[in-house]
Design an enzyme around this catalytic site. Sequence first.
Site, mmCIF file in Angstrom:
data_model
loop_
_atom_site.group_PDB
_atom_site.id
_atom_site.type_symbol
_atom_site.label_atom_id
_atom_site.label_comp_id
_atom_site.label_asym_id
_atom_site.label_seq_id
_atom_site.Cartn_x
_atom_site.Cartn_y
_atom_site.Cartn_z
ATOM 1 N N GLU A 144 54.624 79.911 42.119
ATOM 2 C CA GLU A 144 53.345 79.246 41.947
ATOM 3 C C GLU A 144 53.584 77.825 40.138
ATOM 4 O O GLU A 144 53.469 77.083 40.872
ATOM 5 C CB GLU A 144 51.679 79.719 41.572
ATOM 6 N N GLU A 198 59.569 88.737 45.035
ATOM 7 C CA GLU A 198 58.526 87.676 45.609
ATOM 8 C C GLU A 198 58.702 87.012 46.842
ATOM 9 O O GLU A 198 59.380 85.537 46.146
ATOM 10 C CB GLU A 198 57.560 87.299 44.889
ATOM 11 N N LYS A 210 46.190 85.337 38.728
ATOM 12 C CA LYS A 210 46.720 84.450 38.871
ATOM 13 C C LYS A 210 44.476 83.028 38.139
ATOM 14 O O LYS A 210 44.425 84.040 37.463
ATOM 15 C CB LYS A 210 46.681 84.280 39.924
ATOM 16 N N ASN A 226 48.703 90.325 39.414
ATOM 17 C CA ASN A 226 48.637 89.111 38.454
ATOM 18 C C ASN A 226 47.525 88.791 39.265
ATOM 19 O O ASN A 226 47.396 88.016 39.806
ATOM 20 C CB ASN A 226 49.330 88.170 39.999
ATOM 21 N N HIS A 244 57.001 82.501 38.690
ATOM 22 C CA HIS A 244 56.479 82.982 39.591
ATOM 23 C C HIS A 244 56.167 82.309 40.420
ATOM 24 O O HIS A 244 56.868 80.343 39.681
ATOM 25 C CB HIS A 244 55.079 83.521 39.251
ATOM 26 N N SER A 293 51.329 90.143 49.065
ATOM 27 C CA SER A 293 50.551 90.299 49.973
ATOM 28 C C SER A 293 51.003 91.939 50.635
ATOM 29 O O SER A 293 50.677 92.206 51.324
ATOM 30 C CB SER A 293 51.034 89.988 51.902
ATOM 31 N N GLY A 299 50.246 85.342 48.860
ATOM 32 C CA GLY A 299 48.940 84.923 49.669
ATOM 33 C C GLY A 299 48.717 84.571 51.327
ATOM 34 O O GLY A 299 47.596 83.387 51.397
HETATM 35 P P1 13P Z 1 49.657 87.801 47.041
HETATM 36 O O1 13P Z 1 49.315 89.519 46.699
HETATM 37 O O2 13P Z 1 47.703 87.725 46.856
HETATM 38 O O3 13P Z 1 50.491 87.394 47.638
HETATM 39 O O4 13P Z 1 50.305 87.501 45.483
HETATM 40 C C1 13P Z 1 51.291 88.335 45.488
HETATM 41 C C2 13P Z 1 51.926 87.504 43.679
HETATM 42 O O5 13P Z 1 52.242 86.332 43.551
HETATM 43 C C3 13P Z 1 51.796 88.511 42.492
HETATM 44 O O6 13P Z 1 52.385 87.233 41.710
#
Ligand code: 13P
Length: 251
Positions: A97, A167, A11, A9, A95, A213, A173
């Site tokens: 976010e 997740e 982002k 992803n 997601h 992560s 993150g």
């Molecule tokens: P990270 O791997 O940066 O923690 O992000 C995970 C994520 O949100 C994948 O959609």
Amino acid sequence: MRRYVIAGNWKMNFTPSQATAFINEIKPMVEGKDNCDIVFCAPYVTIAAAMEAAKGSNIKIGAENVHFEAKGAYTGEVSAEMLKEIGVEYVIIGHSERRQYFGETDETVNKRTKAALAAGMKVLLCLGEVKEQRLAGITKEIVSMQTKLDLAGISAEDMKNVIIAYEPVWAIGTGLTATPEQADETCGQIREALAEIYGAEVAEATIIQYGGSMNEKNAAELLAKTNVDGGLIGGASLVAEKFTAIVDAAQ
Ligand code: 13P
């Protein structure tokens, strides 16, 4: 029986030219590694360039969201038909976010999932608990509720095109990762919720990824767990060596 899906992803990272350079770099590194499906989900404006670069390889390019209406006055949104026309096969929905910063709810996630499935796309449906919920010991209740609400009205047949990405929000993150045991347990709880809705056969067949992560160091241990069928990877999907190491862990 379940096939690994290793998905990045991106982002809000990678312009079209940056994505082209990245795909050209990673393409030979993952060539022939066919024990998993490899997907990168890209910002809308980057999708076409990434697809062009990925042509003829084992890399698929997806989107990071899709709107639930077919068309109309929804400034800033993109429809499933638009994505289909440029050949998008995978789309991330729900997601954390999006839920946290853009007001998405289980209801909008459900509607977007239905729209993507109706257009024939594969959905990477994200869900997971926040830190306070884990500390309160209600993770199972939360992921079970999200699973049921996000999939409300979606048929067993359509579940062939749904991948769930577990997740834990506290691991996204942050450099914190769920332990392999926590990931396995919670993915198993999601599978239990799927069994309640669809029965054991669909639950056993559904791919459940872990995200939060995941990186080149912890991927092998996480992917070794029975209920973990892949990864949805943020930060480490922006670095060819790191992402390739995760693909290797799935071989
Ligand atoms: P990270 O791997 O940066 O923690 O992000 C995970 C994520 O949100 C994948 O959609």
